[in-house]
Design a protein around this motif. Sequence first.
Motif, PDB file in Angstrom:
ATOM      1  N   VAL A 112       0.872  -1.180   0.000  1.00  0.00           N
ATOM      2  CA  VAL A 112       0.000   0.000   0.000  1.00  0.00           C
ATOM      3  C   VAL A 112       0.910   1.231   0.000  1.00  0.00           C
ATOM      4  CG1 VAL A 112      -1.744   1.294   1.273  1.00  0.00           C
ATOM      5  CG2 VAL A 112      -1.832  -1.210   1.226  1.00  0.00           C
ATOM      6  N   TYR A 113       0.643   2.152  -0.941  1.00  0.00           N
ATOM      7  CA  TYR A 113       1.496   3.336  -1.103  1.00  0.00           C
ATOM      8  C   TYR A 113       0.687   4.599  -0.779  1.00  0.00           C
ATOM      9  CZ  TYR A 113       3.805  -0.255  -3.933  1.00  0.00           C
ATOM     10  OH  TYR A 113       4.372  -1.428  -4.378  1.00  0.00           O
ATOM     11  N   PRO A 114       0.661   4.995   0.469  1.00  0.00           N
ATOM     12  CA  PRO A 114      -0.229   6.102   0.869  1.00  0.00           C
ATOM     13  C   PRO A 114       0.123   7.443   0.245  1.00  0.00           C
ATOM     14  CG  PRO A 114       1.254   5.495   2.667  1.00  0.00           C
ATOM     15  CD  PRO A 114       1.408   4.447   1.620  1.00  0.00           C
ATOM     16  N   ASN A 115       1.388   7.622  -0.185  1.00  0.00           N
ATOM     17  CA  ASN A 115       1.805   8.913  -0.731  1.00  0.00           C
ATOM     18  C   ASN A 115       2.012   8.899  -2.240  1.00  0.00           C
ATOM     19  OD1 ASN A 115       2.010  10.411   1.800  1.00  0.00           O
ATOM     20  ND2 ASN A 115       3.668   8.994   2.283  1.00  0.00           N
ATOM     21  N   LEU A 116       1.648   7.790  -2.890  1.00  0.00           N
ATOM     22  CA  LEU A 116       1.780   7.708  -4.332  1.00  0.00           C
ATOM     23  C   LEU A 116       0.799   8.661  -5.014  1.00  0.00           C
ATOM     24  CD1 LEU A 116       3.032   6.276  -6.816  1.00  0.00           C
ATOM     25  CD2 LEU A 116       1.140   4.617  -6.662  1.00  0.00           C
ATOM     26  N   ALA A 117       1.331   9.538  -5.886  1.00  0.00           N
ATOM     27  CA  ALA A 117       0.478  10.504  -6.576  1.00  0.00           C
ATOM     28  C   ALA A 117       0.805  10.618  -8.062  1.00  0.00           C
ATOM     29  CB  ALA A 117       0.610  11.886  -5.930  1.00  0.00           C
ATOM     30  N   GLU A 118       1.997  10.131  -8.480  1.00  0.00           N
ATOM     31  CA  GLU A 118       2.412  10.298  -9.874  1.00  0.00           C
ATOM     32  C   GLU A 118       2.742   8.938 -10.488  1.00  0.00           C
ATOM     33  OE1 GLU A 118       5.084  13.698 -10.703  1.00  0.00           O
ATOM     34  OE2 GLU A 118       5.147  13.927  -8.527  1.00  0.00           O
ATOM     35  N   LEU A 119       2.347   8.793 -11.763  1.00  0.00           N
ATOM     36  CA  LEU A 119       2.551   7.529 -12.459  1.00  0.00           C
ATOM     37  C   LEU A 119       2.937   7.813 -13.910  1.00  0.00           C
ATOM     38  CD1 LEU A 119       2.288   4.388 -12.533  1.00  0.00           C
ATOM     39  CD2 LEU A 119      -0.105   4.722 -13.194  1.00  0.00           C
ATOM     40  N   LYS A 120       3.996   7.113 -14.371  1.00  0.00           N
ATOM     41  CA  LYS A 120       4.385   7.183 -15.784  1.00  0.00           C
ATOM     42  C   LYS A 120       4.424   5.771 -16.340  1.00  0.00           C
ATOM     43  CE  LYS A 120       8.018   8.830 -18.945  1.00  0.00           C
ATOM     44  NZ  LYS A 120       9.285   9.614 -19.047  1.00  0.00           N
ATOM     45  N   LEU A 121       3.773   5.564 -17.494  1.00  0.00           N
ATOM     46  CA  LEU A 121       3.727   4.252 -18.123  1.00  0.00           C
ATOM     47  C   LEU A 121       4.394   4.302 -19.494  1.00  0.00           C
ATOM     48  CD1 LEU A 121       0.168   2.699 -17.575  1.00  0.00           C
ATOM     49  CD2 LEU A 121       2.324   2.020 -16.525  1.00  0.00           C
ATOM     50  N   PHE A 122       5.392   3.456 -19.706  1.00  0.00           N
ATOM     51  CA  PHE A 122       5.972   3.293 -21.029  1.00  0.00           C
ATOM     52  C   PHE A 122       5.153   2.274 -21.814  1.00  0.00           C
ATOM     53  CE2 PHE A 122       9.821   4.999 -18.961  1.00  0.00           C
ATOM     54  CZ  PHE A 122      10.215   5.911 -19.927  1.00  0.00           C
TER      55      PHE A 122
END
Length: 499
Positions: free
Chosen positions: A97-107
């Motif tokens: 669980v990643y409570p501070n995850l806000a950014e995602l980049k997908l190749f």
Amino acid sequence: MNRSNVHLLDLPNEILLTILKKLNNMDVLYSLLDVNDGQLDILAQEKTFTNVLDFGHTDNISLIDRFCIYILPRICHNIEYFILEPVFMERILLAAVYPNLAELKLFNFEQQIVSTYFTDESLLRSVFQQQITSLILVNDDKGAIIGSLNEYTRNIYVHILNFFKNLTHLNIIGPNIMLCPGLSLCDLPATTFSSKILTHLCIIVENFDDCLYLLDGRLKQLTTFNVNVYSIDTSSTIVHNTDMLPNLKCFSLESYFQFQQYKKIPSLLRRMPYLEHLTLYLLRKDRNTIIDGTCVQDDILVHVPQLHSFTFYINTYIEIDGLSHDLSREHIQQTLINIGQQNASCIVNYLSRCSVTCSIFCLPFTFSYLEYLGNVFPNIVFNYVTYLIVDDVDAFRHEFFVRIARSFPILKYLCIYNDEPQGSGDLTLSSDHSQSYSMIEYPHLTSLDVSSSDKDYLEQFLNETKAYVSCLTELEVSHRDLKTVTKNFTREETRRNCA
């Protein structure tokens, strides 16, 4: 001090941390976390190493296993940004669980990812809908094979913006922007692709009308808008919203295809009085008028008085019979100096007896694409150009390619238009070593197109005494020329570069 008694772990934490910061954070985590040494273990969990994790371009299963089983559960509270390949996305995002995850980049994004993961049934739905505020998709779809652009817009672009409910930053780009399907809003409802919270958008659109649609009020909070337009020339009779855009601070407009309807650009910029950063990449075709520093001032800068930075490349292609005078590089350069662009440069290139191009651009040159380069160009290093088209009425000699290799250090794609032979002194297939040449290396060149040029230019790149192209994987060429230059595929001097 006896050097043999000094151990890495004897160093203070501050020095150890400084050393580790010089390394790739993924390597630090993979090598030092959970290695039965408390000091290194604690240091490896510093936010410096754990807030951004890049799994892009990796197919190392053992690395993924170690991270998912041992590392991610221990540092999950620090992670703010993931860079992922779709094949490992679900496993990595479900590993903890990643409570501070806000950014995602997908190749390597493709449209089936939407129907597989961006759905209400997806195990990742809560992460996508509640946590992600910034999304970057490197789109691998090809416009030529996706079918209807309107359908692609509804099913991909619109669905993504609606599904990710907290998006403030959306960036959908492609490894080759001239192949990706563009967003097309023509004939779709006015509420299509709308958001009350999106502030940053980077996107490819099909035509200039689509750019205007996006600025018609459906994205009222937009402060940064970077758009690549396939076609600026349109015959549309649609009357668009022309209200001012007071929130827009950063605007980038790039188009890699020639267009004639130049007046659309100043008309749009008039709506951006508070713009602070402007980027333009334009290829204009005109009968008798070039864009120089005076035009830039009158057509562009006068409308954006708050501008802090202006990055530009503007090329004008004109027919020589429409010119009332010869083009002077010195005069054009002076017009740039007159408007405060002392660091700008220009190139005048006669493509044929009938046509000429004039390019003006700021320095350093930060774009990746450059065309209409001829024999005469400034002594500049183009550190960011990967895609280059060269064209000239006069032949390109060996020395020209020496300059190309020196001036374009990361060149990946080269296209040559020139039907003038290099000259009898440059090419003698029957005696390969009769001339002395400096061998030119192109360490990053992967694609070469000489299909619209004299066979001498194929010789220039295949003959190992003239060039070494270690990464070349794509060659577009006349089969007849290829047989001639390689002596029906038996010539020793072309074997290495063909391999």
